[in-house]
Design a protein around this motif. Sequence first.
Motif, mmCIF file in Angstrom:
data_model
loop_
_atom_site.group_PDB
_atom_site.id
_atom_site.type_symbol
_atom_site.label_atom_id
_atom_site.label_comp_id
_atom_site.label_asym_id
_atom_site.label_seq_id
_atom_site.Cartn_x
_atom_site.Cartn_y
_atom_site.Cartn_z
ATOM 1 N N LEU A 148 0.827 -1.206 0.000
ATOM 2 C CA LEU A 148 0.000 0.000 0.000
ATOM 3 C C LEU A 148 0.865 1.261 0.000
ATOM 4 C CD1 LEU A 148 -2.886 -0.857 2.501
ATOM 5 C CD2 LEU A 148 -2.924 -0.948 0.011
ATOM 6 N N LEU A 149 1.917 1.251 0.808
ATOM 7 C CA LEU A 149 2.790 2.416 0.877
ATOM 8 C C LEU A 149 3.482 2.671 -0.464
ATOM 9 C CD1 LEU A 149 4.407 1.905 4.399
ATOM 10 C CD2 LEU A 149 2.858 3.735 3.736
ATOM 11 N N TRP A 150 3.845 1.598 -1.158
ATOM 12 C CA TRP A 150 4.528 1.772 -2.442
ATOM 13 C C TRP A 150 3.553 2.210 -3.535
ATOM 14 C CZ3 TRP A 150 8.830 2.880 -4.627
ATOM 15 C CH2 TRP A 150 9.006 2.648 -5.990
ATOM 16 N N ASP A 151 2.437 1.529 -3.636
ATOM 17 C CA ASP A 151 1.488 1.853 -4.700
ATOM 18 C C ASP A 151 0.763 3.177 -4.446
ATOM 19 O OD1 ASP A 151 2.226 -0.436 -5.912
ATOM 20 O OD2 ASP A 151 0.278 -1.425 -5.845
ATOM 21 N N GLY A 152 0.714 3.593 -3.194
ATOM 22 C CA GLY A 152 0.069 4.861 -2.886
ATOM 23 C C GLY A 152 1.052 5.997 -2.697
ATOM 24 N N ARG A 153 2.234 5.855 -3.266
ATOM 25 C CA ARG A 153 3.316 6.808 -3.005
ATOM 26 C C ARG A 153 2.988 8.232 -3.453
ATOM 27 N NH1 ARG A 153 4.511 3.255 -6.918
ATOM 28 N NH2 ARG A 153 5.207 3.976 -8.961
ATOM 29 N N ARG A 154 2.227 8.377 -4.526
ATOM 30 C CA ARG A 154 1.884 9.731 -4.976
ATOM 31 C C ARG A 154 0.941 10.415 -3.986
ATOM 32 N NH1 ARG A 154 3.361 11.771 -9.776
ATOM 33 N NH2 ARG A 154 4.299 10.360 -11.306
ATOM 34 N N ALA A 155 -0.052 9.679 -3.534
ATOM 35 C CA ALA A 155 -0.977 10.243 -2.542
ATOM 36 C C ALA A 155 -0.237 10.550 -1.240
ATOM 37 C CB ALA A 155 -2.118 9.273 -2.289
ATOM 38 N N LEU A 156 0.714 9.700 -0.881
ATOM 39 C CA LEU A 156 1.481 9.920 0.341
ATOM 40 C C LEU A 156 2.411 11.118 0.203
ATOM 41 C CD1 LEU A 156 2.335 6.233 1.304
ATOM 42 C CD2 LEU A 156 0.447 7.667 2.085
ATOM 43 N N LEU A 157 2.915 11.324 -1.007
ATOM 44 C CA LEU A 157 3.745 12.505 -1.240
ATOM 45 C C LEU A 157 2.908 13.772 -1.089
ATOM 46 C CD1 LEU A 157 6.434 13.734 -1.987
ATOM 47 C CD2 LEU A 157 5.880 13.391 -4.407
ATOM 48 N N THR A 158 1.665 13.700 -1.514
ATOM 49 C CA THR A 158 0.751 14.828 -1.318
ATOM 50 C C THR A 158 0.561 15.109 0.166
ATOM 51 O OG1 THR A 158 -0.427 14.298 -3.367
ATOM 52 C CG2 THR A 158 -1.572 15.684 -1.780
ATOM 53 N N ALA A 159 0.412 14.049 0.961
ATOM 54 C CA ALA A 159 0.278 14.207 2.412
ATOM 55 C C ALA A 159 1.523 14.857 3.006
ATOM 56 C CB ALA A 159 0.025 12.853 3.066
ATOM 57 N N ALA A 160 2.690 14.425 2.525
ATOM 58 C CA ALA A 160 3.946 14.993 3.024
ATOM 59 C C ALA A 160 4.071 16.467 2.652
ATOM 60 C CB ALA A 160 5.129 14.203 2.470
ATOM 61 N N LEU A 161 3.663 16.810 1.437
ATOM 62 C CA LEU A 161 3.720 18.212 1.012
ATOM 63 C C LEU A 161 2.771 19.082 1.825
ATOM 64 C CD1 LEU A 161 3.953 17.820 -2.872
ATOM 65 C CD2 LEU A 161 5.741 18.648 -1.330
ATOM 66 N N ALA A 162 1.626 18.522 2.182
ATOM 67 C CA ALA A 162 0.692 19.253 3.043
ATOM 68 C C ALA A 162 1.339 19.526 4.397
ATOM 69 C CB ALA A 162 -0.601 18.470 3.217
ATOM 70 N N GLY A 163 2.060 18.529 4.925
ATOM 71 C CA GLY A 163 2.794 18.721 6.171
ATOM 72 C C GLY A 163 3.876 19.775 6.037
ATOM 73 N N PHE A 164 4.570 19.763 4.913
ATOM 74 C CA PHE A 164 5.612 20.766 4.669
ATOM 75 C C PHE A 164 5.007 22.162 4.633
ATOM 76 C CE2 PHE A 164 7.914 23.539 1.762
ATOM 77 C CZ PHE A 164 9.206 23.459 2.249
ATOM 78 N N GLY A 165 3.857 22.297 3.965
ATOM 79 C CA GLY A 165 3.208 23.590 3.865
ATOM 80 C C GLY A 165 2.825 24.152 5.217
ATOM 81 N N ARG A 166 2.358 23.280 6.107
ATOM 82 C CA ARG A 166 1.993 23.761 7.445
ATOM 83 C C ARG A 166 3.229 24.092 8.260
ATOM 84 N NH1 ARG A 166 -1.652 21.135 12.365
ATOM 85 N NH2 ARG A 166 -1.776 23.097 13.504
ATOM 86 N N ALA A 167 4.260 23.271 8.143
ATOM 87 C CA ALA A 167 5.454 23.472 8.971
ATOM 88 C C ALA A 167 6.215 24.733 8.578
ATOM 89 C CB ALA A 167 6.361 22.248 8.871
ATOM 90 N N ILE A 168 6.344 24.996 7.270
ATOM 91 C CA ILE A 168 7.172 26.120 6.828
ATOM 92 C C ILE A 168 6.565 27.453 7.238
ATOM 93 C CG2 ILE A 168 6.085 26.427 4.573
ATOM 94 C CD1 ILE A 168 9.873 26.574 5.280
ATOM 95 N N GLY A 169 5.236 27.502 7.418
ATOM 96 C CA GLY A 169 4.589 28.742 7.803
ATOM 97 C C GLY A 169 4.336 28.879 9.292
ATOM 98 N N GLU A 170 4.851 27.945 10.091
ATOM 99 C CA GLU A 170 4.614 27.951 11.544
ATOM 100 C C GLU A 170 5.502 28.995 12.219
ATOM 101 O OE1 GLU A 170 5.107 27.316 15.158
ATOM 102 O OE2 GLU A 170 3.087 27.764 14.531
ATOM 103 N N VAL A 171 4.913 29.728 13.168
ATOM 104 C CA VAL A 171 5.692 30.748 13.861
ATOM 105 C C VAL A 171 5.597 30.626 15.380
ATOM 106 C CG1 VAL A 171 3.780 32.392 13.687
ATOM 107 C CG2 VAL A 171 6.100 33.237 14.080
ATOM 108 N N GLY A 172 4.407 30.327 15.916
ATOM 109 C CA GLY A 172 4.209 30.345 17.363
ATOM 110 C C GLY A 172 5.088 29.375 18.116
ATOM 111 N N ALA A 173 5.055 28.098 17.736
ATOM 112 C CA ALA A 173 5.803 27.069 18.466
ATOM 113 C C ALA A 173 7.301 27.265 18.360
ATOM 114 C CB ALA A 173 5.408 25.683 17.956
ATOM 115 N N ILE A 174 7.778 27.551 17.146
ATOM 116 C CA ILE A 174 9.233 27.654 16.980
ATOM 117 C C ILE A 174 9.777 28.953 17.570
ATOM 118 C CG2 ILE A 174 9.359 26.116 15.005
ATOM 119 C CD1 ILE A 174 9.397 28.491 13.180
#
Length: 234
Positions: A148-174
């Motif tokens: 599942l992880l291999w065949d769903g790699r594109r969808a999982l990459l989308t999930a990772a990019l969503a995480g990147f988008g939230r992390a790069i704009g974070e200010v309060g915690a850091i």
Amino acid sequence: MSEIWEGLRQAFVLVVQLDSDLVEITLRSLHVTLSALAVASAIALPVGAVLAVRRFRYRRFVIAVLNALMGLPPVVVGLVVYVLLSRSGPFGVLGLLFTPTAMIIAQVIIIVPLIASISHQALRELWAEYHDLLISLNTSKVQRMGTLLWDGRRALLTAALAGFGRAIGEVGAIMIVGGNIDHATRVLTTAIALETGKGDFALALGLGFVLIAMAILVNVAIHWLGQTEREGLW
């Protein structure tokens, strides 16, 4: 109005000339966020696969908690990490407070639920499609999750990019755990807040341009991946 245009002009010059402070802060932001993304993905993607494949007693509860934690306030995360890493905290002896490592830890906590929840949704749909085939082949649970992880790699990459988008704009915690220390823990978002407070709108706008460019690139990548996923292009 003239001050705004002058600030925009200076910001453009800083970006074009690759101002040293601008480059340093941008590279540090990328280092912190990409490191957090790698750690968070290593945790969240297997969790998403387990939730998609395995059935256990408190599965629905775990999924509900993950979905709820997607909206976890970053400032609260920063406060918790600060307490844990402070000198009087249980991990104070490690001396991680006000370091990039502390910032990475905070970002990991923030984006793990997001990546795990999105990946679970994608892998659940894939599991419904692959279920009969993988069961008939008498595969182990580990093999099923790996498939599942291999065949769903594109969808999982989308999930990772969503995480990147939230992390790069974070200010309060850091800001809380990093301290916004010059040449040490200052990143794009904290630098924008600082320079705006100081009245240095040129550098603040320059940093803002870079941050917006990163956000646009991530959103374009997510859109493109979504399109290719729907069209079945692997």
